[in-house]
Motif scaffolding. Structure first.
Motif, PDB file in Angstrom:
ATOM      1  N   ARG A  32       0.748  -1.247   0.065  1.00  0.00           N
ATOM      2  CA  ARG A  32      -0.138   0.334   0.047  1.00  0.00           C
ATOM      3  C   ARG A  32       0.962   1.389   0.515  1.00  0.00           C
ATOM      4  NH1 ARG A  32      -4.530  -1.074   4.804  1.00  0.00           N
ATOM      5  NH2 ARG A  32      -5.089  -3.368   4.209  1.00  0.00           N
ATOM      6  N   GLY A  33       1.870   1.014   0.340  1.00  0.00           N
ATOM      7  CA  GLY A  33       2.943   2.522   0.477  1.00  0.00           C
ATOM      8  C   GLY A  33       2.906   2.731   1.887  1.00  0.00           C
ATOM      9  N   TYR A  34       4.181   3.676   1.967  1.00  0.00           N
ATOM     10  CA  TYR A  34       4.346   4.409   3.012  1.00  0.00           C
ATOM     11  C   TYR A  34       2.853   4.903   3.857  1.00  0.00           C
ATOM     12  CZ  TYR A  34       6.072   6.662   7.636  1.00  0.00           C
ATOM     13  OH  TYR A  34       5.750   7.067   8.520  1.00  0.00           O
ATOM     14  N   ARG A 109      12.023   3.069   1.290  1.00  0.00           N
ATOM     15  CA  ARG A 109      10.773   4.156   0.543  1.00  0.00           C
ATOM     16  C   ARG A 109      10.659   4.643   2.739  1.00  0.00           C
ATOM     17  NH1 ARG A 109       6.852   1.986  -1.886  1.00  0.00           N
ATOM     18  NH2 ARG A 109       8.263   2.250  -4.067  1.00  0.00           N
ATOM     19  N   VAL A 112      13.543   6.914   3.943  1.00  0.00           N
ATOM     20  CA  VAL A 112      12.977   8.432   3.592  1.00  0.00           C
ATOM     21  C   VAL A 112      11.802   8.743   3.987  1.00  0.00           C
ATOM     22  CG1 VAL A 112      11.656   9.203   0.905  1.00  0.00           C
ATOM     23  CG2 VAL A 112      14.105   7.311   1.346  1.00  0.00           C
ATOM     24  N   ALA A 162      23.619   7.030  -3.935  1.00  0.00           N
ATOM     25  CA  ALA A 162      22.241   7.385  -4.003  1.00  0.00           C
ATOM     26  C   ALA A 162      22.192   7.289  -5.191  1.00  0.00           C
ATOM     27  CB  ALA A 162      22.922   9.259  -4.265  1.00  0.00           C
ATOM     28  N   PRO A 163      22.689   6.808  -6.413  1.00  0.00           N
ATOM     29  CA  PRO A 163      22.396   6.188  -7.870  1.00  0.00           C
ATOM     30  C   PRO A 163      21.736   5.420  -7.437  1.00  0.00           C
ATOM     31  CG  PRO A 163      25.045   6.624  -8.212  1.00  0.00           C
ATOM     32  CD  PRO A 163      24.506   7.406  -6.520  1.00  0.00           C
ATOM     33  N   TYR A 165      20.138   3.875  -4.991  1.00  0.00           N
ATOM     34  CA  TYR A 165      18.605   3.971  -4.360  1.00  0.00           C
ATOM     35  C   TYR A 165      18.071   5.049  -4.498  1.00  0.00           C
ATOM     36  CZ  TYR A 165      21.099   3.436   0.677  1.00  0.00           C
ATOM     37  OH  TYR A 165      20.632   3.033   1.977  1.00  0.00           O
ATOM     38  N   ILE A 166      18.228   5.943  -5.859  1.00  0.00           N
ATOM     39  CA  ILE A 166      17.248   6.812  -6.523  1.00  0.00           C
ATOM     40  C   ILE A 166      16.865   6.304  -7.986  1.00  0.00           C
ATOM     41  CG2 ILE A 166      17.536   8.211  -8.411  1.00  0.00           C
ATOM     42  CD1 ILE A 166      16.934   9.881  -5.953  1.00  0.00           C
ATOM     43  N   ARG A 167      17.585   5.197  -8.639  1.00  0.00           N
ATOM     44  CA  ARG A 167      17.095   3.956  -9.654  1.00  0.00           C
ATOM     45  C   ARG A 167      16.237   2.906  -8.728  1.00  0.00           C
ATOM     46  NH1 ARG A 167      20.189   2.951 -14.684  1.00  0.00           N
ATOM     47  NH2 ARG A 167      21.072   5.141 -15.042  1.00  0.00           N
ATOM     48  N   LEU A 169      13.626   3.851  -5.982  1.00  0.00           N
ATOM     49  CA  LEU A 169      13.060   4.503  -5.828  1.00  0.00           C
ATOM     50  C   LEU A 169      12.096   5.492  -6.827  1.00  0.00           C
ATOM     51  CD1 LEU A 169      14.777   6.679  -3.255  1.00  0.00           C
ATOM     52  CD2 LEU A 169      12.852   5.308  -2.760  1.00  0.00           C
ATOM     53  N   PHE A 170      12.665   5.869  -7.898  1.00  0.00           N
ATOM     54  CA  PHE A 170      11.857   5.645  -9.559  1.00  0.00           C
ATOM     55  C   PHE A 170      12.066   4.695 -10.796  1.00  0.00           C
ATOM     56  CE2 PHE A 170      13.968  10.218  -9.381  1.00  0.00           C
ATOM     57  CZ  PHE A 170      13.325  10.653  -8.258  1.00  0.00           C
ATOM     58  N   GLY A 171      11.634   3.501  -9.481  1.00  0.00           N
ATOM     59  CA  GLY A 171      11.714   2.094 -10.696  1.00  0.00           C
ATOM     60  C   GLY A 171      12.914   1.576 -11.883  1.00  0.00           C
ATOM     61  N   MET A 172      13.725   2.500 -12.043  1.00  0.00           N
ATOM     62  CA  MET A 172      14.700   2.209 -13.251  1.00  0.00           C
ATOM     63  C   MET A 172      15.199   1.724 -12.858  1.00  0.00           C
ATOM     64  SD  MET A 172      14.586   6.505 -12.969  1.00  0.00           S
ATOM     65  CE  MET A 172      15.612   6.613 -14.560  1.00  0.00           C
ATOM     66  N   TYR A 179      26.913  -2.948 -14.117  1.00  0.00           N
ATOM     67  CA  TYR A 179      25.739  -1.191 -13.191  1.00  0.00           C
ATOM     68  C   TYR A 179      26.628  -1.146 -11.885  1.00  0.00           C
ATOM     69  CZ  TYR A 179      23.239   2.486 -11.983  1.00  0.00           C
ATOM     70  OH  TYR A 179      23.163   3.876 -10.939  1.00  0.00           O
TER      71      TYR A 179
END
Lengths: 188, 188
Positions: A32-34, A109, A112, A162-163, A165-167, A169-172, A179
């Motif tokens: 459900r998300g935080y 999540r 964060v 950071a790269p 985590y962000i990938r 978090l952004f589903g990338m 990598y």
């Protein structure tokens, strides 16, 4: 024996309840998300009474903080392979596995979200990050003592963690081994 | 004139209500964190009826998505200074100002949260990121056409944007001009 003493006794029923409540929280964040569930829903999923959760953790926020701290501290211990490149590659691979695993996104999540949920979450999040940065700095200090040229912990945070985590978090994703190794090699 | 036609008319009452509802969402995210408020609370803060919000946006999730898309698209247009270093430094400074401003953390947190809130938020978040990456790639392509050596958009994401986002999300600011320029120079 008081309830509080029972809660502190290692193993046994208290430990099982703790593990079930933690898993219920992780599952609910994934689904459900935080922030989109209540103490009552955690309790129902874990098969315990609401009052057990309030007695042990006090609030949903304190419970979420406890879950994040436990998960992030238990996972990815600092490696000691004998070389900085080996240590950083192993560390980065551990973090990548942790944050792309079945509960990984939920845990990231939650980490964060902790930075934005009142004073208790804020402090817990800051403590957690400070402790991780200290562990990371120790690993880098060992490399310096061996005569290796090492970046500081903030360099690892900015250009390796950071790269990733962000990938996530952004589903990338996915974070392939090439990598992840590339991020480390680029930093060194 | 139907309610829907009124809602589409530019300017006037509809635009004012839209702006007030958007600001109410941003304020509530800042104060309580993502997910910790209802449509009723947004409506009360904006001074409109719950039904106005449901009629116009359909759900809290759709409203949150609209706020994130509007904020992130309106801000930090792509610069065109004539040099890659100038473009990237200006772009990075714009993003830094946007995410450290009064509503910045709320907007970043909303963008992150969108990746975890059902299909609508997921798709909106993916569309938003794809559009930003396209804009960024156009800026980099212009540099290549001028004969400059340019990284790809993912390099900018990993080594300029990701460190800034993570430092803001983890409350490890401020993002000083030296720090931001340093990220760009390191990438180039």
């Amino acid at each position: 024996m008081s309830e509080r003493q029972q809660a502190r006794r290692p193993g046994g029923r208290s430990a099982r309840v703790g593990a079930e409540v933690h898993q219920a929280v992780t599952d609910l964040i994934s689904e459900r998300g935080y922030g989109n569930f209540t103490v009552g829903e955690v309790a129902a999923r874990a098969g315990v009474a609401d009052s057990s959760i309030y007695r042990r953790w006090g609030s949903l926020e304190a419970l979420l903080t406890d879950v994040a701290l436990t998960r992030l501290n238990a996972q990815s211990p600092m490696p000691d392979t004998g070389s900085l490149a080996g240590d950083l590659r192993t560390y980065a691979a551990n973090v990548a596995r942790e944050i792309t695993g079945p509960d990984g996104l939920a845990v990231v999540r939650l980490a964060v979200a902790l930075s934005g949920t009142g004073q208790q979450g804020l402090q817990a999040g800051a403590d957690l990050r400070a402790e991780r940065m200290r562990q990371l700095q120790s690993m880098l200090d060992r490399a310096r003592e061996r005569g290796e040229h090492a970046p500081d912990a903030f360099g690892v945070l900015d250009h390796v963690l950071a790269p990733m985590y962000i990938r996530v978090l952004f589903g990338m994703g996915p974070l392939t081994p090439d990598y992840v190794d590339g991020l480390v090699d680029r930093l060194l």
